[in-house]
Motif scaffolding. Structure first.
Motif, PDB file in Angstrom:
ATOM      1  N   GLN A   9      -0.611  10.441  -5.113  1.00  0.00           N
ATOM      2  CA  GLN A   9       0.253   9.326  -5.487  1.00  0.00           C
ATOM      3  C   GLN A   9      -0.071   8.080  -4.678  1.00  0.00           C
ATOM      4  N   PHE A  10      -0.348   8.268  -3.394  1.00  0.00           N
ATOM      5  CA  PHE A  10      -0.751   7.144  -2.550  1.00  0.00           C
ATOM      6  C   PHE A  10      -2.027   6.502  -3.088  1.00  0.00           C
ATOM      7  N   ASN A  11      -3.023   7.310  -3.415  1.00  0.00           N
ATOM      8  CA  ASN A  11      -4.279   6.783  -3.937  1.00  0.00           C
ATOM      9  C   ASN A  11      -4.057   6.008  -5.232  1.00  0.00           C
ATOM     10  N   ASN A 170      12.877   6.890   4.387  1.00  0.00           N
ATOM     11  CA  ASN A 170      14.298   6.650   4.163  1.00  0.00           C
ATOM     12  C   ASN A 170      14.576   5.215   3.748  1.00  0.00           C
ATOM     13  N   VAL A 171      13.957   4.255   4.445  1.00  0.00           N
ATOM     14  CA  VAL A 171      14.215   2.846   4.152  1.00  0.00           C
ATOM     15  C   VAL A 171      13.717   2.487   2.751  1.00  0.00           C
ATOM     16  N   VAL A 172      12.460   2.843   2.441  1.00  0.00           N
ATOM     17  CA  VAL A 172      11.907   2.526   1.125  1.00  0.00           C
ATOM     18  C   VAL A 172      12.666   3.278   0.042  1.00  0.00           C
ATOM     19  N   GLY A 173      12.981   4.548   0.305  1.00  0.00           N
ATOM     20  CA  GLY A 173      13.694   5.345  -0.689  1.00  0.00           C
ATOM     21  C   GLY A 173      15.045   4.763  -1.049  1.00  0.00           C
ATOM     22  N   GLU A 174      15.775   4.260  -0.062  1.00  0.00           N
ATOM     23  CA  GLU A 174      17.086   3.666  -0.325  1.00  0.00           C
ATOM     24  C   GLU A 174      16.965   2.425  -1.200  1.00  0.00           C
ATOM     25  N   ILE A 175      15.944   1.605  -0.933  1.00  0.00           N
ATOM     26  CA  ILE A 175      15.744   0.401  -1.742  1.00  0.00           C
ATOM     27  C   ILE A 175      15.328   0.782  -3.160  1.00  0.00           C
ATOM     28  N   MET A 176      14.423   1.751  -3.280  1.00  0.00           N
ATOM     29  CA  MET A 176      13.962   2.158  -4.596  1.00  0.00           C
ATOM     30  C   MET A 176      15.082   2.755  -5.425  1.00  0.00           C
ATOM     31  N   ASP A 177      16.014   3.425  -4.804  1.00  0.00           N
ATOM     32  CA  ASP A 177      17.159   3.983  -5.528  1.00  0.00           C
ATOM     33  C   ASP A 177      17.945   2.895  -6.246  1.00  0.00           C
ATOM     34  N   GLU A 178      17.905   1.682  -5.678  1.00  0.00           N
ATOM     35  CA  GLU A 178      18.668   0.583  -6.258  1.00  0.00           C
ATOM     36  C   GLU A 178      17.931  -0.118  -7.388  1.00  0.00           C
ATOM     37  N   ILE A 179      16.599  -0.053  -7.398  1.00  0.00           N
ATOM     38  CA  ILE A 179      15.844  -0.890  -8.345  1.00  0.00           C
ATOM     39  C   ILE A 179      15.013  -0.117  -9.354  1.00  0.00           C
ATOM     40  N   GLN A 180      14.856   1.196  -9.192  1.00  0.00           N
ATOM     41  CA  GLN A 180      13.872   1.899 -10.003  1.00  0.00           C
ATOM     42  C   GLN A 180      14.373   2.287 -11.396  1.00  0.00           C
ATOM     43  N   THR A 189       3.829   2.208 -12.677  1.00  0.00           N
ATOM     44  CA  THR A 189       4.609   1.038 -12.289  1.00  0.00           C
ATOM     45  C   THR A 189       5.553   1.375 -11.145  1.00  0.00           C
ATOM     46  N   ARG A 190       6.169   2.538 -11.212  1.00  0.00           N
ATOM     47  CA  ARG A 190       7.079   2.940 -10.144  1.00  0.00           C
ATOM     48  C   ARG A 190       6.339   3.130  -8.826  1.00  0.00           C
ATOM     49  N   LEU A 191       5.130   3.677  -8.887  1.00  0.00           N
ATOM     50  CA  LEU A 191       4.348   3.854  -7.667  1.00  0.00           C
ATOM     51  C   LEU A 191       3.974   2.503  -7.059  1.00  0.00           C
ATOM     52  N   VAL A 192       3.588   1.547  -7.917  1.00  0.00           N
ATOM     53  CA  VAL A 192       3.241   0.220  -7.414  1.00  0.00           C
ATOM     54  C   VAL A 192       4.460  -0.457  -6.804  1.00  0.00           C
ATOM     55  N   ARG A 193       5.610  -0.330  -7.466  1.00  0.00           N
ATOM     56  CA  ARG A 193       6.824  -0.920  -6.914  1.00  0.00           C
ATOM     57  C   ARG A 193       7.210  -0.256  -5.589  1.00  0.00           C
ATOM     58  N   LEU A 195       5.069   0.866  -3.390  1.00  0.00           N
ATOM     59  CA  LEU A 195       4.178   0.296  -2.389  1.00  0.00           C
ATOM     60  C   LEU A 195       4.553  -1.155  -2.089  1.00  0.00           C
ATOM     61  N   GLU A 196       4.938  -1.914  -3.095  1.00  0.00           N
ATOM     62  CA  GLU A 196       5.384  -3.291  -2.866  1.00  0.00           C
ATOM     63  C   GLU A 196       6.634  -3.310  -1.982  1.00  0.00           C
ATOM     64  N   THR A 197       7.540  -2.373  -2.217  1.00  0.00           N
ATOM     65  CA  THR A 197       8.736  -2.275  -1.377  1.00  0.00           C
ATOM     66  C   THR A 197       8.354  -1.912   0.052  1.00  0.00           C
ATOM     67  N   TRP A 198       7.384  -1.030   0.195  1.00  0.00           N
ATOM     68  CA  TRP A 198       6.898  -0.661   1.528  1.00  0.00           C
ATOM     69  C   TRP A 198       6.346  -1.887   2.252  1.00  0.00           C
ATOM     70  N   PHE A 199       5.562  -2.719   1.552  1.00  0.00           N
ATOM     71  CA  PHE A 199       5.042  -3.944   2.162  1.00  0.00           C
ATOM     72  C   PHE A 199       6.183  -4.865   2.576  1.00  0.00           C
ATOM     73  N   MET A 200       7.229  -4.933   1.764  1.00  0.00           N
ATOM     74  CA  MET A 200       8.380  -5.756   2.111  1.00  0.00           C
ATOM     75  C   MET A 200       8.999  -5.283   3.422  1.00  0.00           C
ATOM     76  N   VAL A 201       9.109  -3.960   3.589  1.00  0.00           N
ATOM     77  CA  VAL A 201       9.675  -3.390   4.814  1.00  0.00           C
ATOM     78  C   VAL A 201       8.760  -3.711   6.011  1.00  0.00           C
ATOM     79  N   VAL A 202       7.454  -3.515   5.851  1.00  0.00           N
ATOM     80  CA  VAL A 202       6.508  -3.831   6.921  1.00  0.00           C
ATOM     81  C   VAL A 202       6.587  -5.315   7.282  1.00  0.00           C
ATOM     82  N   GLY A 203       6.798  -6.158   6.255  1.00  0.00           N
ATOM     83  CA  GLY A 203       6.860  -7.599   6.467  1.00  0.00           C
ATOM     84  C   GLY A 203       8.050  -8.050   7.280  1.00  0.00           C
ATOM     85  N   THR A 204       9.018  -7.174   7.532  1.00  0.00           N
ATOM     86  CA  THR A 204      10.114  -7.538   8.424  1.00  0.00           C
ATOM     87  C   THR A 204       9.698  -7.431   9.888  1.00  0.00           C
TER      88      THR A 204
END
Length: 209
Positions: A9-11, A170-180, A189-193, A195-204
């Motif tokens: 899934q990561f790949n 946990n952090v990414v999963g909680e956000i994805m629960d709200e938007i997926q 599309t869900r996998l890309v979203r 990863l995009e959410t993960w980048f958002m978390v890293v960007g903090t």
């Protein structure tokens, strides 16, 4: 959508992410999603990772003895030095999530120490506050795990700094629960979203722009 990702899934997420954001796809404002490319392992194709290099800058100051004697400003910014920041996103088998690896090099190609890295604008100011740094790690407040550690890159085997991924799922999963819950999204599309959410978390923690 699971809180964790398998390596396959990561790949898939990484390669679809590169296709979207390097081919005119939309980017989230304030998050550096462009410029990434997928690099395969030389011998094991399933162990690829995302990679890019961005340029940073830091101010070089000259010390003026006459100013010091006159009790004026002892440090005057006179020039900037270009820094090369090599960034990688690799799969963590221990935590089953992406992990952000990086090294920053000065204009002579020498790696910056952790104290010098923390002086750059790469880390968010809120992260630089209330942290304790050792030679090989940076911890925030009363956190059990270090915020930043040094270890071998999981694919290249070279020493790298990395953001500890212990809370990522946990952090990414909680956000994805709200938007997926979008009926128009397919699995890719869900996998890309994710990863995009993960980048958002890293960007903090770090400035990805």
């Amino acid at each position: 959508m699971p809180f964790f990702l398998t390596r396959s899934q990561f790949n898939e997420a990484c390669q679809a992410f590169v296709s979207k954001h390097n081919d005119g796809g939309s980017s989230s404002p304030g998050i550096g999603l462009g410029g990434w490319c997928w690099k395969e392992h030389a011998y094991v194709p399933s162990m690829g990772f995302l990679t890019r290099t961005v340029m940073l800058h830091r101010t070089i100051c000259d010390m003026d003895s006459e100013d010091r004697e006159a009790d004026e400003a002892a440090t005057n910014p006179t020039a900037t030095e270009s820094l090369s920041c090599h960034q990688h996103v690799a799969y963590s088998t221990s935590f089953q999530v992406p992990a952000f690896y990086f090294n920053i090099f000065d204009s002579n190609g020498s790696p910056l120490s952790i104290s010098d890295i923390l002086k750059t604008a790469f880390f968010r100011s809120s992260i630089r506050e209330d942290t304790q740094a050792t030679t090989f790690a940076v911890s925030a407040g009363e956190a059990v795990f270090p915020l930043l550690s040094q270890g071998d890159h999981p694919v290249l085997g070279s020493p790298s700094w990395y953001l500890h991924p212990c809370e990522t799922a946990n952090v990414v999963g909680e956000i994805m629960d709200e938007i997926q819950h979008n009926p128009d999204w397919n699995d890719e599309t869900r996998l890309v979203r994710w990863l995009e959410t993960w980048f958002m978390v890293v960007g903090t923690a770090v400035d990805l722009e």
